[in-house]
Motif scaffolding. Structure first.
Motif, PDB file in Angstrom:
ATOM      1  N   MET A   1       0.840  -1.184   0.000  1.00  9.41           N
ATOM      2  CA  MET A   1       0.000   0.000   0.000  1.00  9.41           C
ATOM      3  C   MET A   1       0.871   1.229   0.000  1.00  9.41           C
ATOM      4  SD  MET A   1      -2.827   1.100   2.781  1.00  9.41           S
ATOM      5  CE  MET A   1      -3.698   2.643   2.601  1.00  9.41           C
ATOM      6  N   THR A   2       0.517   2.259  -0.769  1.00  7.48           N
ATOM      7  CA  THR A   2       1.310   3.473  -0.840  1.00  7.48           C
ATOM      8  C   THR A   2       0.454   4.702  -0.680  1.00  7.48           C
ATOM      9  OG1 THR A   2       1.090   3.616  -3.218  1.00  7.48           O
ATOM     10  CG2 THR A   2       2.999   2.401  -2.389  1.00  7.48           C
ATOM     11  N   SER A   3       1.054   5.787  -0.226  1.00  6.63           N
ATOM     12  CA  SER A   3       0.430   7.108  -0.215  1.00  6.63           C
ATOM     13  C   SER A   3       1.549   8.047  -0.631  1.00  6.63           C
ATOM     14  CB  SER A   3      -0.145   7.420   1.170  1.00  6.63           C
ATOM     15  OG  SER A   3       0.854   7.287   2.150  1.00  6.63           O
ATOM     16  N   SER A   4       1.610   9.276  -0.076  1.00 10.59           N
ATOM     17  CA  SER A   4       2.734  10.145  -0.415  1.00 10.59           C
ATOM     18  C   SER A   4       3.974   9.591   0.251  1.00 10.59           C
ATOM     19  CB  SER A   4       2.464  11.575   0.073  1.00 10.59           C
ATOM     20  OG  SER A   4       2.227  11.562   1.456  1.00 10.59           O
ATOM     21  N   GLY A   5       4.917   9.103  -0.527  1.00 10.20           N
ATOM     22  CA  GLY A   5       6.043   8.350  -0.001  1.00 10.20           C
ATOM     23  C   GLY A   5       5.828   6.891  -0.354  1.00 10.20           C
ATOM     24  N   THR A   6       6.737   6.072   0.024  1.00  9.79           N
ATOM     25  CA  THR A   6       6.586   4.644  -0.296  1.00  9.79           C
ATOM     26  C   THR A   6       6.359   3.853   0.974  1.00  9.79           C
ATOM     27  OG1 THR A   6       8.988   4.320  -0.167  1.00  9.79           O
ATOM     28  CG2 THR A   6       8.069   4.846  -2.322  1.00  9.79           C
ATOM     29  N   PHE A   7       5.370   3.007   0.915  1.00 11.49           N
ATOM     30  CA  PHE A   7       5.035   2.148   2.057  1.00 11.49           C
ATOM     31  C   PHE A   7       4.608   0.794   1.524  1.00 11.49           C
ATOM     32  CE2 PHE A   7       1.594   0.300   4.621  1.00 11.49           C
ATOM     33  CZ  PHE A   7       2.300   0.049   5.792  1.00 11.49           C
ATOM     34  N   GLY A   8       5.123  -0.257   2.124  1.00 14.50           N
ATOM     35  CA  GLY A   8       4.725  -1.586   1.684  1.00 14.50           C
ATOM     36  C   GLY A   8       4.881  -2.610   2.780  1.00 14.50           C
ATOM     37  N   VAL A   9       4.062  -3.659   2.696  1.00 12.60           N
ATOM     38  CA  VAL A   9       4.145  -4.766   3.653  1.00 12.60           C
ATOM     39  C   VAL A   9       4.137  -6.068   2.865  1.00 12.60           C
ATOM     40  CG1 VAL A   9       3.043  -5.957   5.581  1.00 12.60           C
ATOM     41  CG2 VAL A   9       2.935  -3.465   5.451  1.00 12.60           C
ATOM     42  N   HIS A  10       5.129  -6.902   3.133  1.00 14.21           N
ATOM     43  CA  HIS A  10       5.209  -8.209   2.469  1.00 14.21           C
ATOM     44  C   HIS A  10       5.487  -9.256   3.549  1.00 14.21           C
ATOM     45  CE1 HIS A  10       5.781 -11.019  -0.803  1.00 14.21           C
ATOM     46  NE2 HIS A  10       6.930 -11.419  -0.252  1.00 14.21           N
ATOM     47  N   PHE A  11       4.723 -10.363   3.472  1.00 11.60           N
ATOM     48  CA  PHE A  11       4.861 -11.401   4.492  1.00 11.60           C
ATOM     49  C   PHE A  11       5.803 -12.501   4.008  1.00 11.60           C
ATOM     50  CE2 PHE A  11       0.709  -9.441   5.151  1.00 11.60           C
ATOM     51  CZ  PHE A  11       0.847  -9.024   6.470  1.00 11.60           C
ATOM     52  N   VAL A  12       6.666 -12.974   4.911  1.00 15.15           N
ATOM     53  CA  VAL A  12       7.657 -13.998   4.558  1.00 15.15           C
ATOM     54  C   VAL A  12       7.725 -15.063   5.649  1.00 15.15           C
ATOM     55  CG1 VAL A  12       9.076 -12.408   3.181  1.00 15.15           C
ATOM     56  CG2 VAL A  12       9.541 -12.680   5.640  1.00 15.15           C
ATOM     57  N   LEU A  13       8.236 -16.230   5.267  1.00 15.45           N
ATOM     58  CA  LEU A  13       8.517 -17.298   6.241  1.00 15.45           C
ATOM     59  C   LEU A  13      10.000 -17.291   6.547  1.00 15.45           C
ATOM     60  CD1 LEU A  13       6.558 -20.551   5.240  1.00 15.45           C
ATOM     61  CD2 LEU A  13       5.954 -18.829   6.928  1.00 15.45           C
ATOM     62  N   ARG A  14      10.339 -17.533   7.796  1.00 17.39           N
ATOM     63  CA  ARG A  14      11.743 -17.611   8.205  1.00 17.39           C
ATOM     64  C   ARG A  14      12.049 -19.069   8.573  1.00 17.39           C
ATOM     65  NH1 ARG A  14      14.591 -14.192   6.032  1.00 17.39           N
ATOM     66  NH2 ARG A  14      14.177 -11.983   6.451  1.00 17.39           N
ATOM     67  N   SER A  15      12.797 -19.732   7.686  1.00 16.35           N
ATOM     68  CA  SER A  15      13.112 -21.145   7.922  1.00 16.35           C
ATOM     69  C   SER A  15      14.079 -21.341   9.087  1.00 16.35           C
ATOM     70  CB  SER A  15      13.702 -21.767   6.649  1.00 16.35           C
ATOM     71  OG  SER A  15      14.863 -21.044   6.241  1.00 16.35           O
ATOM     72  N   ASN A  16      14.816 -20.270   9.427  1.00 12.61           N
ATOM     73  CA  ASN A  16      15.750 -20.370  10.561  1.00 12.61           C
ATOM     74  C   ASN A  16      15.058 -20.158  11.905  1.00 12.61           C
ATOM     75  OD1 ASN A  16      15.271 -17.689   9.981  1.00 12.61           O
ATOM     76  ND2 ASN A  16      17.322 -16.994  10.555  1.00 12.61           N
ATOM     77  N   ARG A  17      13.793 -19.868  11.864  1.00 16.96           N
ATOM     78  CA  ARG A  17      12.992 -19.733  13.083  1.00 16.96           C
ATOM     79  C   ARG A  17      11.866 -20.774  13.009  1.00 16.96           C
ATOM     80  NH1 ARG A  17      16.680 -16.921  14.058  1.00 16.96           N
ATOM     81  NH2 ARG A  17      16.754 -14.745  14.751  1.00 16.96           N
ATOM     82  N   GLN A  18      12.050 -21.926  13.613  1.00 18.36           N
ATOM     83  CA  GLN A  18      11.078 -23.003  13.477  1.00 18.36           C
ATOM     84  C   GLN A  18      10.561 -23.494  14.829  1.00 18.36           C
ATOM     85  OE1 GLN A  18      12.426 -26.206  10.958  1.00 18.36           O
ATOM     86  NE2 GLN A  18      12.040 -24.982   9.109  1.00 18.36           N
ATOM     87  N   GLN A  19       9.373 -24.046  14.739  1.00 18.82           N
ATOM     88  CA  GLN A  19       8.739 -24.642  15.930  1.00 18.82           C
ATOM     89  C   GLN A  19       7.850 -25.784  15.461  1.00 18.82           C
ATOM     90  OE1 GLN A  19       7.144 -21.959  19.031  1.00 18.82           O
ATOM     91  NE2 GLN A  19       5.269 -23.121  18.881  1.00 18.82           N
ATOM     92  N   ASP A  20       8.145 -26.973  15.946  1.00 20.79           N
ATOM     93  CA  ASP A  20       7.381 -28.177  15.548  1.00 20.79           C
ATOM     94  C   ASP A  20       7.368 -28.352  14.037  1.00 20.79           C
ATOM     95  OD1 ASP A  20       6.785 -28.638  18.236  1.00 20.79           O
ATOM     96  OD2 ASP A  20       4.976 -27.385  18.137  1.00 20.79           O
ATOM     97  N   GLY A  21       8.481 -28.075  13.375  1.00 23.74           N
ATOM     98  CA  GLY A  21       8.589 -28.277  11.928  1.00 23.74           C
ATOM     99  C   GLY A  21       7.977 -27.164  11.106  1.00 23.74           C
ATOM    100  N   LYS A  22       7.415 -26.165  11.750  1.00 20.06           N
ATOM    101  CA  LYS A  22       6.815 -25.036  11.042  1.00 20.06           C
ATOM    102  C   LYS A  22       7.732 -23.816  11.144  1.00 20.06           C
ATOM    103  CE  LYS A  22       2.030 -26.517  11.797  1.00 20.06           C
ATOM    104  NZ  LYS A  22       0.710 -26.128  12.343  1.00 20.06           N
ATOM    105  N   SER A  23       7.645 -22.921  10.147  1.00 28.17           N
ATOM    106  CA  SER A  23       8.494 -21.726  10.109  1.00 28.17           C
ATOM    107  C   SER A  23       7.719 -20.491  10.589  1.00 28.17           C
ATOM    108  CB  SER A  23       8.995 -21.471   8.683  1.00 28.17           C
ATOM    109  OG  SER A  23       9.777 -22.565   8.234  1.00 28.17           O
ATOM    110  N   ALA A  24       8.480 -19.571  11.185  1.00 33.25           N
ATOM    111  CA  ALA A  24       7.867 -18.347  11.716  1.00 33.25           C
ATOM    112  C   ALA A  24       7.457 -17.411  10.588  1.00 33.25           C
ATOM    113  CB  ALA A  24       8.857 -17.639  12.636  1.00 33.25           C
TER     114      ALA A  24
END
Length: 420
Positions: A1-24
């Protein structure tokens, strides 16, 4: 999402942060080129994640609900970004992250000049001596007068303090005396600015001001020629018949100081416990300077002993009793003016002149090393002693006379050796 200026949100998985075989799952926030990541404290299997779209693969109802949660997070981050934008705050990814997490950073309080001066003086009341504190309060009064008369304001923000303010304040002190027809001297003006500089430096150390306006300003003190009594003038005061009891008392105290170098406040504080005897039977003064709390040890010369014995009227004085009768500094200096007129001394007599006389006429002129004089005066720097103990023309003449005699004797001995 953007307005005056640049703004953005993107979701990612972190494989180096795991719990019960799932990634953060993390939200990667980007604002105007700055980037940071926010841990959502949620975990998802890599098999259920669409890397390209940055969202869960909507295989089932649970994953669809998870995507709705992600969009909710995105919306909240966008809302915090807009709020920061409307408030005129500095826009960074970290600022948006902090706003989302409910972290409200404390705004830097803009403190005023007089607030800082008042805070400093309140703290220093427990540290500085009464006389020094009085000087700081006078500087504070001068500042209030300058702000009111010159700047037409009650106060200014500390961040607005600039080099121009200092130079204008200097001119104001020089031209606007506190008392009518009593302008501030150059050194008096510099003392006010020196005190203000110390306060500003204190504010800089406390990070209340970013730039020190005194950086480019130079204090310009004029070296004052310190007056002192010559040997003849001192003898005239010592031997002068004085019928008035108060004048006699003042003269005695003044003479005692001429032979010990004690300042007025230290002389008035002397108690029997401050007088000690060395193994050779010589009496000494052992005390500390009220001004600096520096230890002072001074052997008592005969003229000083004579005065001391005159006032030892109690055979067994209390250890808490003062050695000399109390005379105010004002009364002391008024009486010294009268004594000076009686003795035909045209110099401006004050009690502090006795300290200069001790340093110059009594000690330096009689060959006492400047380092020894400095110790007896309670100075920590030799340069301070040089203000009092000046090398006079008479002393130069005496030293050169000794050198001449030494060279003459050496020359005669050399001639004698050649003849033999």
């Amino acid at each position: 999402m953007t307005s005056s200026g640049t703004f953005g949100v993107h979701f990612v998985l972190r494989s180096n942060r795991q719990q019960d075989g799932k990634s953060a799952v993390y939200a990667r926030i980007t604002v105007n080129g700055s980037r940071c990541e926010l841990a959502l404290k949620e975990y998802l299997s890599p098999a259920d994640w669409n890397v390209g779209k940055g969202m869960a693969a909507p295989k089932n109802k649970s994953l669809k609900q998870f995507n709705s949660y992600l969009e909710e997070v995105r919306g909240k981050l966008a809302r915090h970004y807009r709020e920061l934008q409307m408030k005129g705050e500095r826009l960074t990814a970290a600022a948006v992250k902090d706003a989302y997490g409910g972290i409200i950073k404390e705004k830097k309080v803009d403190r005023s000049l007089l607030w800082v001066v008042s805070q400093h003086n309140t703290m220093m009341e427990q540290v500085l001596k009464k006389g020094s504190m009085k000087n700081y309060l006078t500087t504070e009064r001068y500042l209030k007068l300058f702000l009111s008369k010159q700047l037409k304001t009650a106060d200014i923000l500390l961040k607005d303090l600039a080099y121009e303010f200092i130079t204008n304040f200097e001119f104001f002190i020089r031209t606007q005396p506190m008392k009518e027809s009593d302008p501030c001297t150059n050194n008096g003006t510099m003392k006010h600015l020196e005190r203000l500089k110390k306060i500003v430096n204190w504010a800089v150390k406390n990070e209340w001001i970013d730039k020190n306006p005194f950086t480019a300003f130079q204090l310009k003190f004029k070296r004052k020629e310190r007056d002192f009594l010559t040997e003849l003038e001192l003898a005239a005061i010592e031997t002068q018949d004085l019928e008035n009891a108060i004048l006699q008392k003042v003269r005695d105290l003044f003479v005692f100081s001429c032979y010990t170098g004690l300042a007025y406040v230290d002389l008035m504080a002397l108690q029997p416990a401050n007088i000690i005897s060395s193994v050779d039977g010589m009496k000494w003064i052992k005390t500390s300077r009220t001004k600096s709390d520096i230890g002072v040890n001074v052997p008592l010369l005969t003229p000083a002993l004579t005065v001391l014995e005159k006032y030892s009227h109690c055979s067994e004085p209390s250890q808490h009793e003062m050695l000399f009768p109390r005379v105010t500094n004002q009364e002391m200096n008024r009486s010294l003016k009268v004594i000076g007129e009686i003795c035909g001394i045209r110099k401006n007599l004050s009690f502090h002149l006795a300290r200069h006389t001790f340093a110059t006429t009594v000690t330096l002129m009689n060959g006492v090393p400047i380092e020894t004089i400095s110790k007896m005066l309670g100075h920590t720097k030799l340069s301070t002693t040089m203000i009092y103990a000046r090398v006079t023309n008479l002393k130069i003449g005496m030293d050169m006379g000794l050198l001449q005699n030494k060279l003459g004797d050496a020359g005669r001995n050399n001639l004698k050796d050649l003849k033999e």
